[in-house]
Design a protein around this motif. Structure first.
Motif, short mmCIF file in Angstrom:
data_model
loop_
_atom_site.label_atom_id
_atom_site.label_comp_id
_atom_site.label_asym_id
_atom_site.label_seq_id
_atom_site.Cartn_x
_atom_site.Cartn_y
_atom_site.Cartn_z
N LEU A 33 0.82 -1.22 0.00
CA LEU A 33 0.00 0.00 0.00
C LEU A 33 0.85 1.26 0.00
O LEU A 33 0.64 2.16 -0.83
CB LEU A 33 -0.96 -0.01 1.19
CG LEU A 33 -1.93 1.17 1.27
CD1 LEU A 33 -2.80 1.24 0.03
CD2 LEU A 33 -2.80 1.07 2.52
N PRO A 34 1.86 1.40 0.89
CA PRO A 34 2.71 2.60 0.83
C PRO A 34 3.47 2.72 -0.49
O PRO A 34 3.67 3.83 -0.99
CB PRO A 34 3.68 2.41 2.00
CG PRO A 34 2.96 1.50 2.94
CD PRO A 34 2.18 0.58 2.07
N MET A 35 3.90 1.59 -1.07
CA MET A 35 4.61 1.63 -2.34
C MET A 35 3.75 2.25 -3.43
O MET A 35 4.21 3.07 -4.23
CB MET A 35 5.03 0.22 -2.77
CG MET A 35 6.31 -0.27 -2.12
SD MET A 35 6.79 -1.90 -2.76
CE MET A 35 7.06 -1.52 -4.49
N THR A 36 2.47 1.89 -3.45
CA THR A 36 1.58 2.41 -4.48
C THR A 36 1.22 3.87 -4.24
O THR A 36 1.30 4.70 -5.16
CB THR A 36 0.29 1.57 -4.53
OG1 THR A 36 0.63 0.20 -4.81
CG2 THR A 36 -0.63 2.07 -5.63
N MET A 37 0.86 4.21 -3.02
CA MET A 37 0.42 5.58 -2.73
C MET A 37 1.56 6.58 -2.84
O MET A 37 1.35 7.75 -3.19
CB MET A 37 -0.20 5.65 -1.34
CG MET A 37 -1.44 4.76 -1.17
SD MET A 37 -2.70 5.06 -2.44
CE MET A 37 -3.14 6.76 -2.09
N LEU A 38 2.80 6.16 -2.54
CA LEU A 38 3.95 7.06 -2.59
C LEU A 38 4.92 6.66 -3.70
O LEU A 38 6.12 6.94 -3.61
CB LEU A 38 4.67 7.06 -1.23
CG LEU A 38 3.84 7.57 -0.05
CD1 LEU A 38 4.62 7.42 1.26
CD2 LEU A 38 3.43 9.03 -0.25
N GLY A 39 4.39 6.05 -4.74
CA GLY A 39 5.25 5.59 -5.84
C GLY A 39 5.19 6.45 -7.07
O GLY A 39 5.59 6.01 -8.15
N CYS A 40 4.70 7.69 -6.94
CA CYS A 40 4.58 8.61 -8.08
C CYS A 40 3.73 8.01 -9.19
O CYS A 40 4.05 8.12 -10.38
CB CYS A 40 5.96 8.99 -8.61
SG CYS A 40 6.97 9.89 -7.43
N VAL A 41 2.65 7.36 -8.80
CA VAL A 41 1.72 6.79 -9.78
C VAL A 41 0.82 7.87 -10.34
O VAL A 41 0.62 7.95 -11.56
CB VAL A 41 0.86 5.68 -9.12
CG1 VAL A 41 -0.16 5.14 -10.12
CG2 VAL A 41 1.75 4.54 -8.62
N TYR A 42 0.27 8.71 -9.48
CA TYR A 42 -0.73 9.70 -9.88
C TYR A 42 -0.15 11.10 -10.05
O TYR A 42 -0.89 12.04 -10.33
CB TYR A 42 -1.86 9.73 -8.84
CG TYR A 42 -2.26 8.37 -8.39
CD1 TYR A 42 -2.89 7.48 -9.27
CD2 TYR A 42 -1.98 7.92 -7.10
CE1 TYR A 42 -3.24 6.21 -8.86
CE2 TYR A 42 -2.33 6.65 -6.68
CZ TYR A 42 -2.95 5.79 -7.57
OH TYR A 42 -3.29 4.52 -7.18
N TYR A 43 1.13 11.24 -9.88
CA TYR A 43 1.79 12.54 -10.02
C TYR A 43 3.26 12.27 -10.31
O TYR A 43 3.82 11.26 -9.87
CB TYR A 43 1.66 13.35 -8.72
CG TYR A 43 1.96 12.53 -7.48
CD1 TYR A 43 3.28 12.35 -7.05
CD2 TYR A 43 0.95 11.92 -6.77
CE1 TYR A 43 3.57 11.59 -5.94
CE2 TYR A 43 1.23 11.15 -5.64
CZ TYR A 43 2.54 10.99 -5.25
OH TYR A 43 2.82 10.22 -4.14
N PRO A 44 3.93 13.15 -11.06
CA PRO A 44 5.37 12.97 -11.33
C PRO A 44 6.20 13.31 -10.11
O PRO A 44 5.81 14.13 -9.26
CB PRO A 44 5.64 13.92 -12.49
CG PRO A 44 4.58 14.95 -12.38
CD PRO A 44 3.36 14.28 -11.81
N TRP A 45 7.37 12.70 -10.02
CA TRP A 45 8.27 12.96 -8.90
C TRP A 45 8.69 14.42 -8.85
O TRP A 45 8.82 14.99 -7.76
CB TRP A 45 9.51 12.06 -9.04
CG TRP A 45 10.50 12.21 -7.95
CD1 TRP A 45 10.45 11.68 -6.69
CD2 TRP A 45 11.73 12.96 -8.00
NE1 TRP A 45 11.55 12.03 -5.95
CE2 TRP A 45 12.38 12.82 -6.73
CE3 TRP A 45 12.37 13.71 -8.99
CZ2 TRP A 45 13.60 13.42 -6.45
CZ3 TRP A 45 13.59 14.31 -8.70
CH2 TRP A 45 14.19 14.16 -7.44
#
Length: 283
Positions: free
Chosen positions: A205-217
């Protein structure tokens, strides 16, 4: 009348390469047999995200928050930003789950991993075979997401995606799949099979939410501490690499940064995973 004794035909022993290929062929047959269930499992999450953020939200309009994703001021639409992230997250999740959950079952009290260990293959290479098989599933999972993210969107919200650099795209797809698979094998050998819920709560779950999926780094520069903290997340480098290959008009991480981590991280995690796997099998 003389008779000659029949000559004994020497027993053919499979080579390491033949055994490795045979085990990979078995994995491909299993994937082909379960293709429909795999197809549904891979697509359902990105399909829902694409439908909500690229179709429903723009249709709602400004009052419902749709303006956030309308690509105002000539900027990229949210669907454009979303494409690399959803492909990358599918690669990572599918590759990790393809190795973690079967491995936890094999390492449980039944110890069915012993049957695999009897194959004429060194145990570290057995671990490498698991990484390759899971990486292949992750790669296929990422490719299956493309139709959904490219075809489902509201009018005027079509993603602007174009592969300008095919070698970079291939490198990110393959290295990202192997990186996730090796990380999954490492987690599968370190986490107690009875505590799989920890994997979801503290890792996936943290990997997905904080993995720059929905926004660029690059967009996280206003939260500098978090921008630095998420660099420990391997999914960030997969998503940023796909962003550079598919949507270079969107800000992304430098090429040297994500390519170094993808290649170097895959080598390091694979080595660690093979060591821990060998130790778990032999104990």
């Amino acid at each position: 009348m003389s008779t000659t004794a029949p000559t004994k035909t020497p027993a053919l022993r499979p080579t390491v390469a033949q055994t490795f290929v045979a085990m990979m062929a078995r994995e491909v047959r299993v994937m082909r047999r379960n293709f429909l269930s795999t197809f549904i499992r891979v697509l359902i999450q990105p399909l829902m995200f694409v439908f909500v953020f690229s179709y429903v939200m723009p249709k709602i309009g400004p009052g419902g928050g749709g303006a956030m994703f309308a690509g105002g001021s000539g900027g990229p639409t949210f669907s454009t930003v979303l494409v690399p992230g959803l492909v990358g997250s599918s690669i990572v999740m599918q590759a990790m789950m393809a190795v973690v959950f079967p491995l936890m079952m094999e390492l449980s009290w039944q110890r069915s991993i012993t049957d695999r260990a009897l194959a004429p293959l060194p145990i570290p290479l057995l671990a490498a075979q698991k990484i390759a098989a899971a990486g292949l599933q992750g790669l296929i999972g990422g490719l299956l997401v493309f139709p959904a993210v490219l075809l489902i969107h509201a009018k005027g919200q079509a993603p602007s995606v174009h592969i300008d650099n095919w070698p970079m795209f291939a490198l990110v797809m393959v290295a990202g799949s192997l990186l996730a698979a090796s990380g999954g094998l490492l987690l599968g050998t370190l986490i107690d099979p009875q505590k799989t819920q920890v994997l979801f709560a503290l890792v996936l779950l943290p990997m997905t939410m904080l993995g720059c999926v929905y926004y660029p780094w690059a967009a996280m520069h206003h939260i500098r501490w978090l921008q630095i903290l998420v660099l420990v997340n391997p999914e960030v480098y997969v998503n940023e690499g796909l962003r550079a290959a598919l949507t270079p008009q969107v800000g992304h991480m430098p090429v040297w940064a994500f390519s170094t981590v993808l290649v170097g991280g895959t080598a390091v995690l694979s080595w660690l995973a093979m060591r821990t796997f060998t130790r778990r099998v032999l104990t």
